[in-house]
Write an enzyme that holds these catalytic residues in place. Sequence first.
Site, PDB file in Angstrom:
ATOM      1  N   ASP A 143       0.808  -1.218   0.000  1.00  0.00           N
ATOM      2  CA  ASP A 143       0.000   0.000   0.000  1.00  0.00           C
ATOM      3  C   ASP A 143       0.843   1.272   0.000  1.00  0.00           C
ATOM      4  O   ASP A 143       0.353   2.327  -0.401  1.00  0.00           O
ATOM      5  CB  ASP A 143      -0.960   0.001   1.194  1.00  0.00           C
ATOM      6  CG  ASP A 143      -2.122  -0.974   0.973  1.00  0.00           C
ATOM      7  OD1 ASP A 143      -2.317  -1.423  -0.169  1.00  0.00           O
ATOM      8  OD2 ASP A 143      -2.830  -1.282   1.944  1.00  0.00           O
ATOM      9  N   TYR A 166     -10.141  -1.129   2.077  1.00  0.00           N
ATOM     10  CA  TYR A 166      -9.697  -0.941   3.462  1.00  0.00           C
ATOM     11  C   TYR A 166      -9.425   0.515   3.782  1.00  0.00           C
ATOM     12  O   TYR A 166      -9.058   1.294   2.903  1.00  0.00           O
ATOM     13  CB  TYR A 166      -8.406  -1.729   3.724  1.00  0.00           C
ATOM     14  CG  TYR A 166      -8.665  -3.075   4.367  1.00  0.00           C
ATOM     15  CD1 TYR A 166      -9.072  -3.159   5.688  1.00  0.00           C
ATOM     16  CD2 TYR A 166      -8.513  -4.254   3.656  1.00  0.00           C
ATOM     17  CE1 TYR A 166      -9.318  -4.377   6.287  1.00  0.00           C
ATOM     18  CE2 TYR A 166      -8.761  -5.489   4.250  1.00  0.00           C
ATOM     19  CZ  TYR A 166      -9.162  -5.537   5.568  1.00  0.00           C
ATOM     20  OH  TYR A 166      -9.406  -6.741   6.158  1.00  0.00           O
TER      21      TYR A 166
HETATM   22 NI    NI Z   1      -7.914  -7.488   7.170  1.00  0.00          NI
END
Ligand code: NI
Length: 642
Positions: free
Chosen positions: A303, A387
């Site tokens: 990320d 997320y």
């Molecule tokens: Ni997770």
Amino acid sequence: MTVLDGRPPTAVAHPLQRLSADEIDAARELLARTGLVTGTTRFALLALAEPDKAQVLAHRDGDPVDRRVRAVLLDVATGRSRVVVASLTRDTVDTVTDIDPAVDGQPPIMLEEYAAADEIVKADPGWVAAMARRGITDLDLVRPCPLSAGHFDLPGEAGRRLLRVLSFVQHRAADHCWAHPVDGLVAYVDLTERRVVELVDHELLPVPEEEGNFDDPAYTGPPRTTLKPVEITQPDGPSFTVDGDAVRWEGWSFRVGFDPREGLVLYLLSYAGRPVIYRASIAEMVVPYADPSPVRFWQNYFDAGEYLLGHQANSLELGCDCLGEIYYFDAVLADGLGHPHRIPNAICMHEEDFGVLWKHTDLFTGSRETRRQRRLVVSFFVTVGNYDYGFYWYLYLDGTIAFEAKATGVLFTSAYRRGSRWASEVAPGLGAPYHQHIFNARLDMMVDGLTNAVDEVEVRPVPIGPDNPYGNAFTRHATRIARESMGARMADNSVGRFWQVVNPTRVNRLGQPVGYALYPQGTPVLLADETASVARRAAFATRHLWVTRYHPDERYPAGELVNQHPGGAGLPAYQAADRDLDGADVVLWHTFGMTHLPRPEDWPVMPVDTCGFVLRPVGFFDRNPTLDVPPTHARSGHHGCA
Ligand code: NI
């Protein structure tokens, strides 16, 4: 020289001052003027090229600063990319380095490529037919995800700029697509040729039907009415002061930075003028998934290195993300065209009451004393696809430094197959593959100066013998991590292992070297096989701690260009030099994270889960440094807490 607003863009007060919008404009203008930017050039990254530590530490107010930037440029027409370093002060390009994508990796994934992935798959007849076989014909409701490709030596992939695309479908525009994975199908997309180069249509799996709209009262039910308000007030204002990027609070001082790749950076973190950490950041994170199916084996998202954490930062809202007396810093980053882009309220800073700091009721004197702990919180939040992550740095009154990552948002889902060994069922027919969220904190230490050393400390039982006739003894055992070849370490909670950074040239009043210790949580490191692609590319994630000797070019645990990199870069390469660490300028690289076996309770939106680490002073002070914290007044009205 370019002059903006009547002053040169390089008139900065401090060499680590964040790049301004004017400086980003000046950088783009310089690179365009020198022929490095054409109509198809994109700025995959533009960041402050930080001066060497020695220069920064030698800097005094009013000294001239050579403002340099580092740009990763990508020509989207040809796929050619290069790294440029330029000086805004000297108005010159210092270096231009061509990237060989097969060897060096690819520039990070850019925002415009998210849209490109959508257009490319929807224009592919094979993908459209595969959707139709699954009963999906309204392509406006299909959400293809731009997922980093990794590096698997698959035929024909070398040197291509790739994404792998899994898709989800909505029932209507406001329906969250993560509830409806279109599984069994993945498209490999070449972003330069703008076409699907491979379609893996492995199997037909039912698309889970049940919706998961946590923002829809029809799904959640009416809100509860029993929670009474909590108000946080600081009638005299906060106890910190801010001057530009510089912050002071209760003995602490530091500078705030914001990097497009790492997001929040803390520089020159000191207590009472004594340095502790020169530079602290979360320098990488990777989310490897456990599902080995032909459609999902490649799922490993870096990320920071692939998606750039800073660029994913949210604008935070008072009363929602942060409660109380909040100070916000905006972030200014360069967009894909090299123009400044402001993220308002990207960094949140505030004080929090943190319960009891210390307390004692004395049996013999009748003394009864309590002091309250407080912490300064500096944080930001990112959204990376499904997320959301919060990155929280905490400074405490007693010299403790802590970091906490908060993971929330929505699970990455699959079609659930009964008896799966790689996924949980979180809603009827809806799977959530097992995965890890592994972070690496780069802590460029500077404990009371640049001469530091690192000891691995643990407790050891002592066998019964002449020194220990009743067997009660245990002792502290320390091993100096003297060289980089010893510098890749594992945590071991069974012996309370921690790592203490000491300054052998500075002692406290007891004659002990002053120190700060890193206490790991000791959660699992990377669980993939040691020969797996992700284990080469995320070698940093295979150990809890790496110690290196400071080098200005060594900034990233998985190397410079992570996207599609074959592996071996970053920490393993840095450590191969086997430099001496004893009495050196050292950097700690700490791996920590969560191993996520999703629960039903994580659906349809995940309550925050956390992981992190703590740094505490060990002999840095001569005694408890909080004896001067005054008592607060008791609400009972009888007397103070004291
Ligand atoms: Ni997770």
